[in-house]
Design a protein around this motif. Structure first.
Motif, PDB file in Angstrom:
ATOM      1  N   LEU A  43      18.445   4.354 -25.094  1.00 45.26           N
ATOM      2  CA  LEU A  43      16.923   3.521 -26.271  1.00 45.26           C
ATOM      3  C   LEU A  43      16.482   2.666 -25.435  1.00 45.26           C
ATOM      4  O   LEU A  43      14.482   3.446 -25.566  1.00 45.26           O
ATOM      5  N   GLU A  44      16.520   2.091 -24.625  1.00 49.68           N
ATOM      6  CA  GLU A  44      15.368   0.812 -24.093  1.00 49.68           C
ATOM      7  C   GLU A  44      14.898   1.508 -23.185  1.00 49.68           C
ATOM      8  O   GLU A  44      13.251   1.549 -22.760  1.00 49.68           O
ATOM      9  N   ARG A  45      15.563   2.990 -22.231  1.00 47.28           N
ATOM     10  CA  ARG A  45      14.583   2.950 -21.056  1.00 47.28           C
ATOM     11  C   ARG A  45      13.835   4.146 -21.875  1.00 47.28           C
ATOM     12  O   ARG A  45      12.661   4.324 -21.835  1.00 47.28           O
ATOM     13  N   THR A  46      13.992   4.608 -23.050  1.00 44.14           N
ATOM     14  CA  THR A  46      12.622   5.048 -23.838  1.00 44.14           C
ATOM     15  C   THR A  46      11.824   4.332 -24.275  1.00 44.14           C
ATOM     16  O   THR A  46      10.978   4.835 -23.710  1.00 44.14           O
ATOM     17  N   ILE A  47      11.887   3.557 -24.489  1.00 45.12           N
ATOM     18  CA  ILE A  47      11.144   2.314 -25.194  1.00 45.12           C
ATOM     19  C   ILE A  47      10.105   2.164 -23.559  1.00 45.12           C
ATOM     20  O   ILE A  47       9.011   1.913 -23.618  1.00 45.12           O
ATOM     21  N   LEU A  48      10.912   1.744 -22.054  1.00 46.03           N
ATOM     22  CA  LEU A  48      10.459   1.237 -21.843  1.00 46.03           C
ATOM     23  C   LEU A  48       9.838   2.001 -20.458  1.00 46.03           C
ATOM     24  O   LEU A  48       8.114   2.491 -19.850  1.00 46.03           O
ATOM     25  N   SER A  49       9.802   3.371 -20.952  1.00 44.90           N
ATOM     26  CA  SER A  49       9.382   4.746 -20.515  1.00 44.90           C
ATOM     27  C   SER A  49       7.970   4.599 -21.226  1.00 44.90           C
ATOM     28  O   SER A  49       6.724   5.285 -20.870  1.00 44.90           O
ATOM     29  N   VAL A  50       7.918   4.134 -22.087  1.00 44.65           N
ATOM     30  CA  VAL A  50       6.391   4.051 -23.027  1.00 44.65           C
ATOM     31  C   VAL A  50       5.604   2.945 -22.505  1.00 44.65           C
ATOM     32  O   VAL A  50       4.623   3.158 -22.130  1.00 44.65           O
ATOM     33  N   LEU A  51       6.151   1.551 -22.863  1.00 39.75           N
ATOM     34  CA  LEU A  51       5.509   0.640 -22.779  1.00 39.75           C
ATOM     35  C   LEU A  51       5.212   0.467 -21.530  1.00 39.75           C
ATOM     36  O   LEU A  51       4.091   0.141 -20.785  1.00 39.75           O
ATOM     37  N   ASN A  52       6.027   0.823 -20.300  1.00 39.10           N
ATOM     38  CA  ASN A  52       5.824   0.472 -18.860  1.00 39.10           C
ATOM     39  C   ASN A  52       4.603   1.118 -18.317  1.00 39.10           C
ATOM     40  O   ASN A  52       4.369   1.641 -16.881  1.00 39.10           O
ATOM     41  N   GLN A  53       4.060   2.226 -19.277  1.00 33.53           N
ATOM     42  CA  GLN A  53       2.975   3.268 -18.292  1.00 33.53           C
ATOM     43  C   GLN A  53       1.470   2.442 -18.637  1.00 33.53           C
ATOM     44  O   GLN A  53       0.542   2.377 -17.904  1.00 33.53           O
TER      45      GLN A  53
END
Length: 295
Positions: A43-53
């Protein structure tokens, strides 16, 4: 460009919002919904893949089904950067996505599952495509297949959209790399909550046979579909195939063409071959042709 693993594990630092571009002016508002249930390992990697855009006109919503595996602590960690989130029992993945879509206020909506990821620059590619063709209803890109450690196992490239190919050959667009105009989705109906596995196939097919809906393929890898042992999609063989046939049969009568399914399947293969040949993607063609299940 960072590797995919670097991108989805890099700590998030909010960007400076001082320039017009950085504040989101002249950019479409993009809503991303993540349905989540007991996927703390990813889950954290999914979240970071969104925010790190670092996309300034982002609305990010997480709909958790009442996880008990530590997911809630991860969501709370990023709560200041979320437009909305909830953790409560729901009726499954499709219900969770629809709950998020109903809360959305973006110009376009997408969903990224809690074990899948966005690739670097994905949201900006959507924005640039919108600036070139703001009348587009559905934007879609290409997709990676990745493993548990975010290693890219395969590339899946797609041509422009064809409703006939979608119905008779199968999925032409991947939800990991798909943005739909929210207003259109609100008017035509959210995802089909009766489906467990192919709700993305259904909504793309439903919009694909609808007159006047404008699809636009944008070359580039926007998302990563993760192969992992606990993925819901690992159960897709029996139920998913039955749902796929059901959706295909439902929308076949709405195709203007009455050509046979065997014609469409042959045409789909030749169409993809011609698409990649014309774009000089010879290495990709050779790779796909030498796989056990070609193009």
């Amino acid at each position: 460009m960072p590797t995919l693993h670097d991108f989805v594990t890099a700590p998030y630092t909010p960007a400076d919002r001082t320039t017009p571009m950085a504040t989101g002016k002249s950019l479409p508002k993009l809503t991303v919904v993540t349905p989540s249930y007991n996927q703390a390992a990813y889950l954290e990697r999914t979240i970071l893949s969104v925010l790190n855009q670092q996309y300034p006109n982002l609305e990010y919503i997480i709909i958790d089904g009442g996880s008990t595996d530590g997911s809630l602590a991860i969501i709370e960690k990023y709560a200041p950067y979320l437009a909305n989130w909830v953790s409560e029992p729901d009726k499954g993945q499709t219900d969770a996505i629809n709950k998020g879509f109903r809360r959305a206020t973006g110009d376009y909506v997408a969903y990224q599952n809690s074990d899948d990821v966005f690739a670097p620059d994905a949201l900006w590619q959507v924005a640039r495509a919108w600036q070139q063709a703001p009348q587009t209803d559905v934007f879609f890109g290409d997709m990676y297949i990745i493993d548990e450690q975010d290693v890219i196992l395969e590339e899946l490239r797609v041509p422009s959209f064809s409703a006939g190919c979608q119905i008779h050959e199968g999925m032409q667009v991947f939800n990991q790399s798909l943005f739909i105009r929210r207003e259109l989705l609100a008017q035509t109906g959210w995802l089909d909550a009766s489906l467990r596995f192919v709700m993305d196939y259904e909504v793309v097919t439903r919009l694909g046979v609808r007159p006047g809906v404008r699809f636009r393929h944008v070359p580039g890898f926007w998302g990563g579909f993760r192969i992992q042992p606990d993925a819901k999609s690992s159960q897709i063989a029996a139920i998913g195939e039955a749902e796929h046939r059901q959706v295909s049969e439902r929308y076949q009568p709405q195709l203007p063409s009455r050509l046979s399914g065997s014609f469409w399947r042959r045409y789909s293969r030749l169409r993809k071959l011609a698409w990649f040949l014309l774009r000089g993607q010879f290495g990709y063609i050779y790779h796909r042709l030498t796989l056990p299940k070609a193009l």
